[in-house]
Design a protein around this motif. Structure first.
Motif, mmCIF file in Angstrom:
data_model
loop_
_atom_site.group_PDB
_atom_site.id
_atom_site.type_symbol
_atom_site.label_atom_id
_atom_site.label_comp_id
_atom_site.label_asym_id
_atom_site.label_seq_id
_atom_site.Cartn_x
_atom_site.Cartn_y
_atom_site.Cartn_z
ATOM 1 N N ALA A 48 0.823 -1.208 0.000
ATOM 2 C CA ALA A 48 0.000 0.000 0.000
ATOM 3 C C ALA A 48 0.860 1.263 0.000
ATOM 4 C CB ALA A 48 -0.930 -0.005 1.213
ATOM 5 N N VAL A 49 1.950 1.249 0.770
ATOM 6 C CA VAL A 49 2.823 2.426 0.852
ATOM 7 C C VAL A 49 3.378 2.776 -0.531
ATOM 8 C CG1 VAL A 49 5.067 3.230 1.686
ATOM 9 C CG2 VAL A 49 3.451 2.201 3.277
ATOM 10 N N ALA A 185 7.423 -2.340 14.283
ATOM 11 C CA ALA A 185 8.581 -1.502 13.965
ATOM 12 C C ALA A 185 8.763 -1.398 12.453
ATOM 13 C CB ALA A 185 9.839 -2.081 14.609
ATOM 14 N N ASN A 186 8.557 -2.519 11.769
ATOM 15 C CA ASN A 186 8.692 -2.548 10.314
ATOM 16 C C ASN A 186 7.693 -1.609 9.648
ATOM 17 O OD1 ASN A 186 9.247 -3.272 7.686
ATOM 18 N ND2 ASN A 186 8.894 -5.451 7.970
ATOM 19 N N ILE A 187 6.450 -1.690 10.055
ATOM 20 C CA ILE A 187 5.413 -0.845 9.467
ATOM 21 C C ILE A 187 5.715 0.630 9.699
ATOM 22 C CG2 ILE A 187 2.990 -0.161 9.665
ATOM 23 C CD1 ILE A 187 2.366 -3.139 10.254
ATOM 24 N N ALA A 188 6.034 0.990 10.944
ATOM 25 C CA ALA A 188 6.296 2.393 11.279
ATOM 26 C C ALA A 188 7.495 2.932 10.501
ATOM 27 C CB ALA A 188 6.535 2.530 12.780
ATOM 28 N N LEU A 189 8.551 2.145 10.416
ATOM 29 C CA LEU A 189 9.757 2.591 9.716
ATOM 30 C C LEU A 189 9.527 2.695 8.207
ATOM 31 C CD1 LEU A 189 12.366 0.519 11.734
ATOM 32 C CD2 LEU A 189 12.207 3.018 11.680
ATOM 33 N N ASP A 190 8.765 1.749 7.645
ATOM 34 C CA ASP A 190 8.493 1.807 6.208
ATOM 35 C C ASP A 190 7.700 3.062 5.847
ATOM 36 O OD1 ASP A 190 9.823 -0.541 5.904
ATOM 37 O OD2 ASP A 190 8.081 -1.769 5.413
ATOM 38 N N VAL A 191 6.663 3.344 6.620
ATOM 39 C CA VAL A 191 5.853 4.535 6.360
ATOM 40 C C VAL A 191 6.711 5.797 6.476
ATOM 41 C CG1 VAL A 191 3.942 5.936 7.211
ATOM 42 C CG2 VAL A 191 3.683 3.451 7.037
ATOM 43 N N TRP A 192 7.549 5.845 7.490
ATOM 44 C CA TRP A 192 8.402 7.017 7.707
ATOM 45 C C TRP A 192 9.412 7.186 6.574
ATOM 46 C CZ3 TRP A 192 13.174 7.183 11.351
ATOM 47 C CH2 TRP A 192 13.704 8.476 11.382
ATOM 48 N N PHE A 193 10.084 6.090 6.214
ATOM 49 C CA PHE A 193 11.128 6.175 5.204
ATOM 50 C C PHE A 193 10.572 6.486 3.811
ATOM 51 C CE2 PHE A 193 14.259 3.237 7.680
ATOM 52 C CZ PHE A 193 14.540 4.287 8.539
ATOM 53 N N TRP A 195 7.062 7.639 2.944
ATOM 54 C CA TRP A 195 6.227 8.843 2.867
ATOM 55 C C TRP A 195 6.890 10.048 3.534
ATOM 56 C CZ3 TRP A 195 0.759 6.515 4.285
ATOM 57 C CH2 TRP A 195 0.321 5.741 3.197
ATOM 58 N N GLY A 196 7.662 9.797 4.589
ATOM 59 C CA GLY A 196 8.288 10.900 5.299
ATOM 60 C C GLY A 196 9.588 11.359 4.675
ATOM 61 N N PHE A 202 13.920 1.676 -1.699
ATOM 62 C CA PHE A 202 15.044 1.512 -0.767
ATOM 63 C C PHE A 202 14.581 1.713 0.673
ATOM 64 C CE2 PHE A 202 18.430 3.694 1.698
ATOM 65 C CZ PHE A 202 19.333 2.636 1.796
ATOM 66 N N GLY A 203 13.675 2.647 0.895
ATOM 67 C CA GLY A 203 13.155 2.904 2.236
ATOM 68 C C GLY A 203 12.377 1.721 2.783
#
Length: 467
Positions: A48-49, A185-193, A195-196, A202-203
């Motif tokens: 989805a990301v 942790a995986n979900i939070a980091l993926d969204v941050w890398f 979309w953020g 790569f993110g």
């Protein structure tokens, strides 16, 4: 007597068997179910990301990169599967020192193999892209995703060992805590890398790598709690003669060798499936990746009962208790069959809106909806193969797993080649048939396995059938 030779545990009383009822099986399985459900959830979030960015090449690149990383990392899946069966058998036969030694051996092997994989990441990527089809744009995105993932290789393989050890002891709640923590942790980091920080594919890979290192740190803390000693104390209290015992090491490598061959064969099968979509085009590859998330949801959650079977069957096998052995197979399979029916119905009823949620590309949406019935069929046709995997992993019957896996892969590839004129219809027909091929291969070995499990008087059966 040489300390740590294993002789000092030979006269130890066997552990009191836990109740083997439907309620007990479900109580053991539900934490695995939740933990496993969060694994494909990560895949859904990753899809989805990237999918919501509208970049079809990026989505296809993550799909291709994920398949390659799965092939590389899960080639060492014996660190999870072999550990579960061997730990359950050691626990069932009343050998606590061997239980500790198994963990230490697997952790050392996992970390060492992970370092080797990381060091060879560039040639591994080059070889993979030389073999697998994909446009320059898709390959570029896949390369970025893989670069990020490789940084987590040592931690990922060590976590395999910890999970296998916990499941072999029936410590499913601890395994759940570890899995949930890693996936959140995986979900939070993926969204941050993505979309953020706008790191793209790569993110996604880097976020997963960071999450794997977080999981390793937490896993070592959990091991200390379960074993009653931190990893350093556990190492000190385990005799080196036991840790390096030649007979046990030979057994470990023999079992792991066969499981590794079997795992690589199945990974080749699924890599061939992904490449079949890539051969047709980026739309087919992306649509098949979206549908693969449905398959993963069913497979991971139904694996809760296969994992429960591994521990229950393995413990009964270690104790040589045929009655508990056959009952464990029956009870876990009942739950798996009911779950397969539920998933098949749910996918057909709710699959369309979920597809629309995962991707905004109209062509990908249309193609995924067309082939959704195949994804809905997989929970039913795949269930027997997953449960038989659990039985043979729990009894560490590596030769049967190896032969069935290799034969299924060869026949699948021949079938896929024969069905190429039918494009994606042929691709999905072949992959669906592959599950039946795996189950059929293992079923040939089941009568011999049942004959080998002898009834003994070592364990008193205290949990008669509860109906």
């Amino acid at each position: 007597m040489t300390q740590g030779s294993g002789d000092e545990t030979a006269s130890m009383p066997l552990p009191t068997p836990r109740p083997l009822t439907r309620r007990a099986v479900f109580a053991q399985a539900w934490p695995i179910m939740l933990g496993q459900a969060s694994v494909p959830l990560v895949g859904l979030v990753d899809t989805a990301v990237i999918g919501r960015t509208g970049d079809t090449s990026a989505l296809a690149g993550v799909a291709l990169g994920a398949v390659i990383i799965g092939l590389v990392f899960w080639s060492f899946g014996f660190l999870r599967m072999g550990m579960t069966g061997l730990t359950a058998q050691a626990n069932g036969s009343g050998d606590p020192r061997e239980v500790d030694a198994l963990l230490l051996r697997a952790l050392g092997i996992g970390m060492a193999l992970g370092v080797v994989v990381l060091a060879l990441s560039v040639p591994i990527s080059q070889l993979a892209f030389a073999v697998l089809a994909g446009s320059d744009a898709v390959t570029g995105e896949a390369s970025g995703y893989m670069e990020g993932r490789f940084y987590g290789a040592p931690a990922a393989l060590a976590v395999y060992a910890i999970n296998g050890w916990l499941l072999g002891l029936g410590r499913t709640r601890e395994a759940l805590a570890l899995q949930i923590a890693m996936n959140l942790a995986n979900i939070a980091l993926d969204v941050w890398f993505v979309w953020g920080l706008d790191l793209g594919a790569f993110g996604v890979g880097l976020g997963t790598a960071f999450a794997e290192w977080i999981a390793l740190a937490l896993g070592l803390l959990i091991v200390g709690r379960v074993a009653g000693a931190n990893i350093l104390a556990l190492t000190r209290r385990t005799p080196r003669t036991l840790l390096l015992d030649r007979t046990r090491l030979i057994q470990l490598f023999a079992v792991n060798r066969d499981i590794m061959i079997r795992t690589i064969a199945l990974l080749i099968l699924f890599t061939w499936f992904a490449n079949a979509g890539a051969r047709i085009g980026a739309v087919a590859l992306a649509a098949n990746h979206v549908l693969l998330q449905f398959v993963n949801v069913a497979a991971f959650i139904l694996d809760a009962f296969a994992f429960t079977a591994e521990e229950r069957v393995g413990q009964a096998y270690g104790a040589r208790d045929r009655e508990r052995f056959t009952r464990a197979i029956r009870l876990t399979s009942e739950f798996a069959l009911a779950s397969g029916v539920i998933f098949a119905l749910a996918f057909m009823l709710a699959g369309g809106p979920v597809i629309d949620l995962l991707t905004t590309d109209p062509q990908v949406r249309e193609t995924a909806r067309t082939f959704l019935p195949f994804a809905a069929l997989v929970p039913l046709v795949g269930m027997p193969s997953w449960m038989l995997d659990g039985v043979f992993i729990g009894t560490t019957r590596g030769r049967a797993l190896r032969n069935a896996g290799v034969a299924a892969t060869i026949i699948y590839i021949v079938l896929d080649l024969a069905l190429r004129p039918f494009d994606n219809w042929g691709v999905w027909t072949a992959i669906t048939a592959s599950y039946l091929l795996r189950a059929g291969g293992l079923a040939l070995y089941l009568p011999g396995l049942l004959r080998d499990v002898a009834n003994t008087s070592q364990i008193t059966n205290t949990d008669k059938s509860t109906r």
